[in-house]
Scaffold this motif. Structure first.
Motif, PDB file in Angstrom:
ATOM      1  N   ILE A 105       0.841  -1.206   0.000  1.00  0.00           N
ATOM      2  CA  ILE A 105       0.000   0.000   0.000  1.00  0.00           C
ATOM      3  C   ILE A 105       0.874   1.253   0.000  1.00  0.00           C
ATOM      4  CG2 ILE A 105      -1.643   1.337   1.382  1.00  0.00           C
ATOM      5  CD1 ILE A 105      -2.837  -1.327   2.309  1.00  0.00           C
ATOM      6  N   ILE A 106       1.926   1.229   0.798  1.00  0.00           N
ATOM      7  CA  ILE A 106       2.838   2.377   0.865  1.00  0.00           C
ATOM      8  C   ILE A 106       3.471   2.638  -0.494  1.00  0.00           C
ATOM      9  CG2 ILE A 106       5.069   3.139   1.779  1.00  0.00           C
ATOM     10  CD1 ILE A 106       4.221   1.760   4.442  1.00  0.00           C
ATOM     11  N   LEU A 107       3.996   1.601  -1.130  1.00  0.00           N
ATOM     12  CA  LEU A 107       4.668   1.776  -2.423  1.00  0.00           C
ATOM     13  C   LEU A 107       3.695   2.256  -3.495  1.00  0.00           C
ATOM     14  CD1 LEU A 107       7.057  -1.313  -2.537  1.00  0.00           C
ATOM     15  CD2 LEU A 107       7.671   1.089  -2.187  1.00  0.00           C
ATOM     16  N   LYS A 108       2.499   1.738  -3.485  1.00  0.00           N
ATOM     17  CA  LYS A 108       1.499   2.159  -4.476  1.00  0.00           C
ATOM     18  C   LYS A 108       1.147   3.628  -4.284  1.00  0.00           C
ATOM     19  CE  LYS A 108      -3.055   0.912  -6.324  1.00  0.00           C
ATOM     20  NZ  LYS A 108      -4.215  -0.021  -6.204  1.00  0.00           N
ATOM     21  N   HIS A 109       0.980   4.038  -3.035  1.00  0.00           N
ATOM     22  CA  HIS A 109       0.626   5.432  -2.742  1.00  0.00           C
ATOM     23  C   HIS A 109       1.763   6.372  -3.135  1.00  0.00           C
ATOM     24  CE1 HIS A 109      -1.124   8.894  -0.830  1.00  0.00           C
ATOM     25  NE2 HIS A 109      -0.176   8.964   0.093  1.00  0.00           N
ATOM     26  N   VAL A 110       2.976   6.033  -2.774  1.00  0.00           N
ATOM     27  CA  VAL A 110       4.116   6.894  -3.083  1.00  0.00           C
ATOM     28  C   VAL A 110       4.354   6.950  -4.587  1.00  0.00           C
ATOM     29  CG1 VAL A 110       6.618   7.170  -2.841  1.00  0.00           C
ATOM     30  CG2 VAL A 110       5.213   6.616  -0.846  1.00  0.00           C
ATOM     31  N   GLU A 111       4.232   5.816  -5.271  1.00  0.00           N
ATOM     32  CA  GLU A 111       4.405   5.804  -6.722  1.00  0.00           C
ATOM     33  C   GLU A 111       3.389   6.724  -7.395  1.00  0.00           C
ATOM     34  OE1 GLU A 111       5.076   2.594 -10.302  1.00  0.00           O
ATOM     35  OE2 GLU A 111       3.652   2.066  -8.725  1.00  0.00           O
ATOM     36  N   LYS A 112       2.153   6.691  -6.925  1.00  0.00           N
ATOM     37  CA  LYS A 112       1.131   7.577  -7.489  1.00  0.00           C
ATOM     38  C   LYS A 112       1.473   9.046  -7.247  1.00  0.00           C
ATOM     39  CE  LYS A 112      -3.840   8.483  -7.739  1.00  0.00           C
ATOM     40  NZ  LYS A 112      -3.635   9.931  -7.932  1.00  0.00           N
ATOM     41  N   MET A 113       1.920   9.382  -6.036  1.00  0.00           N
ATOM     42  CA  MET A 113       2.266  10.776  -5.751  1.00  0.00           C
ATOM     43  C   MET A 113       3.417  11.245  -6.633  1.00  0.00           C
ATOM     44  SD  MET A 113       1.692  11.431  -1.660  1.00  0.00           S
ATOM     45  CE  MET A 113       2.864  10.229  -1.033  1.00  0.00           C
ATOM     46  N   LEU A 114       4.425  10.401  -6.808  1.00  0.00           N
ATOM     47  CA  LEU A 114       5.554  10.767  -7.658  1.00  0.00           C
ATOM     48  C   LEU A 114       5.120  10.900  -9.115  1.00  0.00           C
ATOM     49  CD1 LEU A 114       8.309   8.472  -6.107  1.00  0.00           C
ATOM     50  CD2 LEU A 114       8.110  10.956  -5.856  1.00  0.00           C
ATOM     51  N   THR A 115       4.315   9.971  -9.580  1.00  0.00           N
ATOM     52  CA  THR A 115       3.813  10.022 -10.959  1.00  0.00           C
ATOM     53  C   THR A 115       2.964  11.261 -11.189  1.00  0.00           C
ATOM     54  OG1 THR A 115       3.821   7.601 -11.112  1.00  0.00           O
ATOM     55  CG2 THR A 115       2.450   8.794 -12.700  1.00  0.00           C
ATOM     56  N   ASP A 116       2.194  11.635 -10.169  1.00  0.00           N
ATOM     57  CA  ASP A 116       1.323  12.809 -10.285  1.00  0.00           C
ATOM     58  C   ASP A 116       2.090  14.125 -10.212  1.00  0.00           C
ATOM     59  OD1 ASP A 116      -0.952  11.286 -10.598  1.00  0.00           O
ATOM     60  OD2 ASP A 116      -1.611  11.478  -8.519  1.00  0.00           O
ATOM     61  N   GLY A 117       3.366  14.066  -9.838  1.00  0.00           N
ATOM     62  CA  GLY A 117       4.181  15.268  -9.909  1.00  0.00           C
ATOM     63  C   GLY A 117       4.800  15.763  -8.621  1.00  0.00           C
ATOM     64  N   ALA A 118       4.713  15.002  -7.540  1.00  0.00           N
ATOM     65  CA  ALA A 118       5.310  15.450  -6.279  1.00  0.00           C
ATOM     66  C   ALA A 118       6.833  15.537  -6.409  1.00  0.00           C
ATOM     67  CB  ALA A 118       4.945  14.497  -5.147  1.00  0.00           C
ATOM     68  N   THR A 119       7.396  16.649  -5.950  1.00  0.00           N
ATOM     69  CA  THR A 119       8.845  16.800  -5.902  1.00  0.00           C
ATOM     70  C   THR A 119       9.404  16.168  -4.628  1.00  0.00           C
ATOM     71  OG1 THR A 119       8.771  18.854  -7.176  1.00  0.00           O
ATOM     72  CG2 THR A 119      10.748  18.475  -5.836  1.00  0.00           C
ATOM     73  N   PHE A 120       8.647  16.319  -3.540  1.00  0.00           N
ATOM     74  CA  PHE A 120       9.064  15.781  -2.242  1.00  0.00           C
ATOM     75  C   PHE A 120       7.982  14.857  -1.694  1.00  0.00           C
ATOM     76  CE2 PHE A 120      10.262  20.310  -2.554  1.00  0.00           C
ATOM     77  CZ  PHE A 120      11.647  20.200  -2.597  1.00  0.00           C
ATOM     78  N   ILE A 121       8.404  13.872  -0.900  1.00  0.00           N
ATOM     79  CA  ILE A 121       7.492  13.038  -0.134  1.00  0.00           C
ATOM     80  C   ILE A 121       7.801  13.268   1.336  1.00  0.00           C
ATOM     81  CG2 ILE A 121       6.664  10.709   0.367  1.00  0.00           C
ATOM     82  CD1 ILE A 121       6.035  11.648  -2.484  1.00  0.00           C
ATOM     83  N   ASP A 122       6.800  13.742   2.077  1.00  0.00           N
ATOM     84  CA  ASP A 122       6.983  14.054   3.497  1.00  0.00           C
ATOM     85  C   ASP A 122       6.481  12.878   4.325  1.00  0.00           C
ATOM     86  OD1 ASP A 122       7.763  15.989   5.496  1.00  0.00           O
ATOM     87  OD2 ASP A 122       5.646  16.217   5.986  1.00  0.00           O
ATOM     88  N   VAL A 123       7.396  12.218   5.020  1.00  0.00           N
ATOM     89  CA  VAL A 123       7.075  11.008   5.773  1.00  0.00           C
ATOM     90  C   VAL A 123       7.020  11.341   7.260  1.00  0.00           C
ATOM     91  CG1 VAL A 123       7.708   8.617   6.250  1.00  0.00           C
ATOM     92  CG2 VAL A 123       8.252   9.628   4.021  1.00  0.00           C
ATOM     93  N   GLY A 124       5.906  11.021   7.888  1.00  0.00           N
ATOM     94  CA  GLY A 124       5.749  11.295   9.307  1.00  0.00           C
ATOM     95  C   GLY A 124       5.291  10.078  10.073  1.00  0.00           C
ATOM     96  N   ALA A 125       5.858   9.889  11.263  1.00  0.00           N
ATOM     97  CA  ALA A 125       5.502   8.735  12.086  1.00  0.00           C
ATOM     98  C   ALA A 125       5.046   9.154  13.479  1.00  0.00           C
ATOM     99  CB  ALA A 125       6.691   7.779  12.187  1.00  0.00           C
TER     100      ALA A 125
END
Length: 276
Positions: free
Chosen positions: A39-59
């Motif tokens: 699920i994580i990889l699918k979500h991040v791949e979509k964000m990158l494909t959609d044009g995100a320059t950065f991915i902000d990861v919070g825990a």
């Protein structure tokens, strides 16, 4: 206006999008959603494909009255995902949403390239020196108190003036520590009432005097859905409206749950200034 991420200069003259990846079970919108690697990889791949320059990861959830967790638990949530993301997407630019210096250090060592601190160094006095030694960009946010009690501190004589003073002081401290790339986040929803959030939005261009890139995180927050009597799940249209208002006042980075729609905001507002 540029920032240096892993030796790559990111030009913020044209605004960029930071996609949100929450690893917390109790975040206000997507808590518990990203529960396994697939699920994580699918979500991040979509964000990158959609044009995100950065991915902000919070825990560590920073919503009002969020449960406090230990540094060990924060790292236990973060590090395996950082290893997964950097192995799968070698060129990914990961921001880490943390106020803890040791979490920042270990996350950068694991492949992240930016620190996003809700406390601007006030909750861990080692943070500024740590970020300086790591040579990474630093997002400093405005907040009074902690996530657990911040809404008890939503009192101001003059909101904008007090925030400008706050950032002037924190920027000076960051520079004194040796931090080069500083980004300012006004902290919508943090120690602010709905009315104060809209006052802040109305005067957002006042923060240009700080001469730093401005990051805005309005995405699906209660300042949108409470006035509309809806919910976070129904707040995408409102998010788009407020992101557009922010872009018109010079915002450089939009921190969002919905990357495609934020990219469309940027593309259309750029049509108003085709020479930029």
């Amino acid at each position: 206006m540029t920032i240096n991420c892993k030796g790559k200069l990111i030009d913020l003259t044209i605004p960029k999008v930071m996609g949100i990846l929450n690893l917390t079970p109790d975040s206000f919108y997507d808590g518990g959603v990203h529960s396994n690697d697939s699920i994580i990889l699918k979500h991040v791949e979509k964000m990158l494909t959609d044009g995100a320059t950065f991915i902000d990861v919070g825990a560590y959830s920073s919503r009002p009255k969020a449960k406090h967790i230990s540094e060990a638990e924060e790292l236990q949530r973060l590090l395996p995902v950082l290893n997964l993301l950097t192995a799968t997407f070698p060129d990914i630019l990961i921001s880490i949403d943390t106020f803890r210096s040791e979490v920042a250090k270990k996350s950068i060592e694991a492949g992240a390239c930016m620190i996003n601190d809700i406390s601007a160094g006030n909750m861990d006095h080692q943070m500024l020196d740590t970020v300086a030694k790591l040579h990474v960009p630093y997002v400093m946010m405005h907040m009074k108190g902690t996530p657990q009690d911040m809404q008890q501190h939503a009192t101001y004589e003059n909101l904008i003036n007090e925030m400008l003073f706050y950032f002037s002081e924190r920027i000076a401290a960051a520079k004194a520590s040796g931090i080069i790339d500083i980004i300012v986040d006004p902290g919508f929803g943090f120690s602010k009432t709905t009315a104060q959030n809209y006052e802040l939005l109305k005067h957002l261009d006042s923060f240009k005097m700080l001469d730093k890139p401005i990051l805005v995180g309005i995405s699906r927050k209660s300042m949108i859905y409470k006035p509309l009597n809806t919910s976070a799940s129904e707040a995408l249209n409102g998010t788009t409206v407020l992101n557009t208002l922010g872009l018109q006042q010079g915002v450089a980075i939009l921190r969002v749950h919905d990357v495609k729609e934020a990219m469309e905001c940027i593309a259309l507002t750029q049509q108003l200034n085709p020479e930029s």
